[in-house]
Design an enzyme around this catalytic site. Structure first.
Site, mmCIF file in Angstrom:
data_model
loop_
_atom_site.group_PDB
_atom_site.id
_atom_site.type_symbol
_atom_site.label_atom_id
_atom_site.label_comp_id
_atom_site.label_asym_id
_atom_site.label_seq_id
_atom_site.Cartn_x
_atom_site.Cartn_y
_atom_site.Cartn_z
ATOM 1 N N HIS A 27 -4.794 21.487 -13.246
ATOM 2 C CA HIS A 27 -4.130 22.798 -13.315
ATOM 3 C C HIS A 27 -2.682 22.648 -12.868
ATOM 4 O O HIS A 27 -2.330 21.684 -12.187
ATOM 5 C CB HIS A 27 -4.840 23.822 -12.417
ATOM 6 C CG HIS A 27 -6.246 24.096 -12.818
ATOM 7 N ND1 HIS A 27 -6.568 24.937 -13.865
ATOM 8 C CD2 HIS A 27 -7.415 23.625 -12.344
ATOM 9 C CE1 HIS A 27 -7.880 24.982 -14.004
ATOM 10 N NE2 HIS A 27 -8.422 24.188 -13.090
ATOM 11 N N LYS A 62 -2.579 -4.414 5.508
ATOM 12 C CA LYS A 62 -2.086 -5.782 5.659
ATOM 13 C C LYS A 62 -2.033 -6.466 4.302
ATOM 14 O O LYS A 62 -2.628 -6.006 3.334
ATOM 15 C CB LYS A 62 -2.956 -6.594 6.617
ATOM 16 C CG LYS A 62 -4.372 -6.840 6.115
ATOM 17 C CD LYS A 62 -5.151 -7.706 7.127
ATOM 18 C CE LYS A 62 -6.530 -8.054 6.610
ATOM 19 N NZ LYS A 62 -7.252 -8.945 7.518
ATOM 20 N N THR A 85 -2.672 8.323 -3.524
ATOM 21 C CA THR A 85 -1.690 9.181 -4.184
ATOM 22 C C THR A 85 -0.433 8.422 -4.583
ATOM 23 O O THR A 85 0.443 8.992 -5.218
ATOM 24 C CB THR A 85 -1.279 10.347 -3.264
ATOM 25 O OG1 THR A 85 -0.739 9.796 -2.056
ATOM 26 C CG2 THR A 85 -2.471 11.228 -2.937
ATOM 27 N N LYS A 86 -0.333 7.144 -4.165
ATOM 28 C CA LYS A 86 0.839 6.345 -4.525
ATOM 29 C C LYS A 86 0.392 4.935 -4.869
ATOM 30 O O LYS A 86 -0.687 4.490 -4.485
ATOM 31 C CB LYS A 86 1.867 6.343 -3.402
ATOM 32 C CG LYS A 86 1.373 5.841 -2.071
ATOM 33 C CD LYS A 86 2.445 6.034 -1.015
ATOM 34 C CE LYS A 86 1.912 5.748 0.376
ATOM 35 N NZ LYS A 86 2.892 6.020 1.404
#
Length: 195
Positions: free
Chosen positions: A122, A193, A175-176
């Site tokens: 959405h 690490k 999210t990245k």
């Protein structure tokens, strides 16, 4: 009962599921290098394109993974979208929603209950969400590079690339993008690490 008889009985019991999967893959036009090894019933929705490499393994039931499974494997591939899964990749009870492009490389392992979404579903703007004509989500492709491992119950969101042989810890919100050869985890995800 002898081992031979047990195998015959198990094959007879599993026949309806194998037939179901065969016809689902055929009906949905799934292209595969070799027929995938499927435990349980796979669910596919949408008219998009699905390409499976050689030796793909799909677990889609409560008993095919030692951690169990609260869902089944579901591929939702929308019109004009492409889901591509590379050779010898495997996963258990995952959900992939593909509105544009999701690419999974070779030898990728995806843990139980993982969700992969290349869309927000959405609009992020409240006013736009009130009207179906303006409720347009942001869509960005996802890529999981060769040899990466995604821990159970993680969520991978739009626009993310997971680097070659990288590891995502269980229960992470991704999210990245993650570089090659690193371990990341958490909610939100953060660097842990190098491998």
């Amino acid at each position: 009962m002898t081992l031979f008889l047990k195998k015959i009985v198990l094959n007879i019991i599993g026949l309806p599921t194998r037939l179901y999967n065969f016809f689902v893959l055929k009906y949905k036009g799934v292209v595969y290098a070799t027929y995938p090894r499927i435990s349980g019933r796979i669910f596919i929705s949408g008219p998009g394109k699905i390409i499976l490499g050689e030796g793909v393994q799909i677990n889609s039931n409560l008993f095919s993974n030692p951690i169990g499974g609260d869902t089944r494997t579901l591929f939702s591939v929308f019109k004009g979208a492409t889901l591509s899964i590379g050779d010898y990749s495997g996963f258990s009870n995952i959900a992939i929603s593909c509105k544009e492009k999701v690419t999974i490389g070779k030898h990728v392992k995806i843990g139980g209950g993982v969700k992969i979404y290349d869309s927000d579903f959405h609009s992020l703007n409240f006013e736009d969400r009130k009207n179906p004509k303006t409720d347009i989500p942001i869509i960005k492709p996802i890529e999981l590079k060769d040899g990466c491992f995604i821990g159970a119950h993680s969520i991978i969101l739009k626009g993310v690339t997971i680097g070659k042989e990288s590891i995502i810890g269980a229960g992470s919100l991704v999210t990245k993008s993650v570089p090659d050869g690193e371990i990341w985890g958490g909610n939100p995800i953060k660097f842990i690490k190098k491998i």
